[in-house]
Design an enzyme around this catalytic site. Sequence first.
Site, PDB file in Angstrom:
ATOM      1  N   ASP A  12      -4.656   4.760  -2.967  1.00 19.63           N
ATOM      2  CA  ASP A  12      -5.942   4.222  -2.557  1.00 19.63           C
ATOM      3  C   ASP A  12      -5.759   2.735  -2.237  1.00 19.63           C
ATOM      4  O   ASP A  12      -4.740   2.127  -2.591  1.00 19.63           O
ATOM      5  CB  ASP A  12      -6.924   4.434  -3.717  1.00 19.63           C
ATOM      6  CG  ASP A  12      -8.305   3.912  -3.421  1.00 19.63           C
ATOM      7  OD1 ASP A  12      -8.777   4.064  -2.284  1.00 19.63           O
ATOM      8  OD2 ASP A  12      -8.929   3.342  -4.334  1.00 19.63           O
ATOM      9  N   ASP A  45      -8.873   0.049  -2.011  1.00 23.95           N
ATOM     10  CA  ASP A  45      -9.800  -0.797  -2.759  1.00 23.95           C
ATOM     11  C   ASP A  45      -9.624  -0.617  -4.262  1.00 23.95           C
ATOM     12  O   ASP A  45      -9.625   0.511  -4.776  1.00 23.95           O
ATOM     13  CB  ASP A  45     -11.244  -0.444  -2.389  1.00 23.95           C
ATOM     14  CG  ASP A  45     -11.566  -0.780  -0.939  1.00 23.95           C
ATOM     15  OD1 ASP A  45     -10.915  -1.669  -0.380  1.00 23.95           O
ATOM     16  OD2 ASP A  45     -12.458  -0.136  -0.367  1.00 23.95           O
ATOM     17  N   GLU A  71     -13.161  -4.700  -3.283  1.00 19.53           N
ATOM     18  CA  GLU A  71     -13.715  -3.609  -2.485  1.00 19.53           C
ATOM     19  C   GLU A  71     -14.103  -4.212  -1.129  1.00 19.53           C
ATOM     20  O   GLU A  71     -14.968  -5.087  -1.048  1.00 19.53           O
ATOM     21  CB  GLU A  71     -14.961  -3.020  -3.160  1.00 19.53           C
ATOM     22  CG  GLU A  71     -14.686  -2.343  -4.489  1.00 19.53           C
ATOM     23  CD  GLU A  71     -14.117  -0.940  -4.336  1.00 19.53           C
ATOM     24  OE1 GLU A  71     -14.349  -0.318  -3.272  1.00 19.53           O
ATOM     25  OE2 GLU A  71     -13.440  -0.469  -5.266  1.00 19.53           O
ATOM     26  N   SER A  77      -7.935   5.169   2.553  1.00 17.21           N
ATOM     27  CA  SER A  77      -8.963   4.228   2.131  1.00 17.21           C
ATOM     28  C   SER A  77     -10.362   4.658   2.542  1.00 17.21           C
ATOM     29  O   SER A  77     -10.594   5.081   3.679  1.00 17.21           O
ATOM     30  CB  SER A  77      -8.674   2.849   2.743  1.00 17.21           C
ATOM     31  OG  SER A  77      -9.691   1.934   2.408  1.00 17.21           O
ATOM     32  N   GLY A  78     -11.284   4.504   1.594  1.00 16.75           N
ATOM     33  CA  GLY A  78     -12.691   4.643   1.914  1.00 16.75           C
ATOM     34  C   GLY A  78     -13.216   3.397   2.590  1.00 16.75           C
ATOM     35  O   GLY A  78     -14.390   3.316   2.950  1.00 16.75           O
ATOM     36  N   ASN A 136     -13.161   9.871  -5.950  1.00 17.40           N
ATOM     37  CA  ASN A 136     -12.765  10.451  -4.664  1.00 17.40           C
ATOM     38  C   ASN A 136     -11.244  10.533  -4.511  1.00 17.40           C
ATOM     39  O   ASN A 136     -10.747  11.052  -3.506  1.00 17.40           O
ATOM     40  CB  ASN A 136     -13.392   9.684  -3.493  1.00 17.40           C
ATOM     41  CG  ASN A 136     -12.913   8.255  -3.394  1.00 17.40           C
ATOM     42  OD1 ASN A 136     -12.643   7.610  -4.408  1.00 17.40           O
ATOM     43  ND2 ASN A 136     -12.832   7.727  -2.190  1.00 17.40           N
TER      44      ASN A 136
END
Length: 233
Positions: free
Chosen positions: A33, A35, A42, A121-122, A192
Site C-alpha cells: 500500500d 498511504d 494520506e 494505492s487508494g 482494503n
Amino acid sequence: MNDAVCPDALPRVSGARASGALASEGPGLLVMDVDSTLIEQEVIELIAERAGTRERVAEVTARAMRGELDFSQSLRERVATLAGVPQTVFAEVLAELRLTCGARGLIEALHARGCRVGVVSGGFEEVVVPLAARLGIDHVAANRLEVCDGVLTGRVLGRVVDREEKVRCLRVWAQADGVSLERTVAVGDGANDLGMIATAGLGVAFCAKPVVVEQAPAAVHVRDLRAVLELLG
C-alpha cells in the site's frame, strides 16, 4: 529522517515467517500500500487541506480503513469535496510527501535479491506514479482524478483501486513477472488491504489498524519498512 516507532511494549515483528518456496527461493514480488505504509501521510488529506475539507475527509478515511465503510463509496464521497482545487496541487503534494523510514532500504534490498516491487494505492496516479518512478518501483496502480479547465471536478475516472482491485493487481503482476503466488508478499495497514494480504504467500500488517493485525498472518509493529525483511529471512 527519524524512525517512527510504535509502542515499545510490542515486538518489531510478530506472526508467521517466510516458509515453503518463499523461504527456499526468496520473494519474487512484493506489493505494498502507499498511504500510511510507503509514505507517512494520506495523499487525499493533503489535497483536502487545500480544499478546506481535511477534517471531514480524514474522518471518512479513518472509518474506511477500519472497514466501517465501503471503500469505493467512501472514496467518491471524499473526492467530491475536492472539486475546484487547482491541478497544481499535485506537484505541491508530491513535494510534501515523507517516505516511511526504511522505504528506500526495503526496495533496494528486494531488488538486490531479484524481487520485483509494486504499489497499489487508494490515492492518485498524479502523485503516486512520479513517486514510484523516483523509487524505481516496478508496478503501479492508483486512482485517477478528473480535471477540467485546470481544476479538479470532484470525480474519479475509471476503475477504483479498492480491495478487489488490489488482489487483481497482485495476481496479474505475479503472472507477468513469472512468480508463483507462494513467492509473493503483500504489505498494508488498512481494511482494503486484507484481500491481498490473504492472497499473497505472506501477508504483512504494517503498523496497521486492529482489524488488519488480527487477520494478517504477520505484522510489523515499528514504522521502519526494513523490518519486513526480518519476516523474509
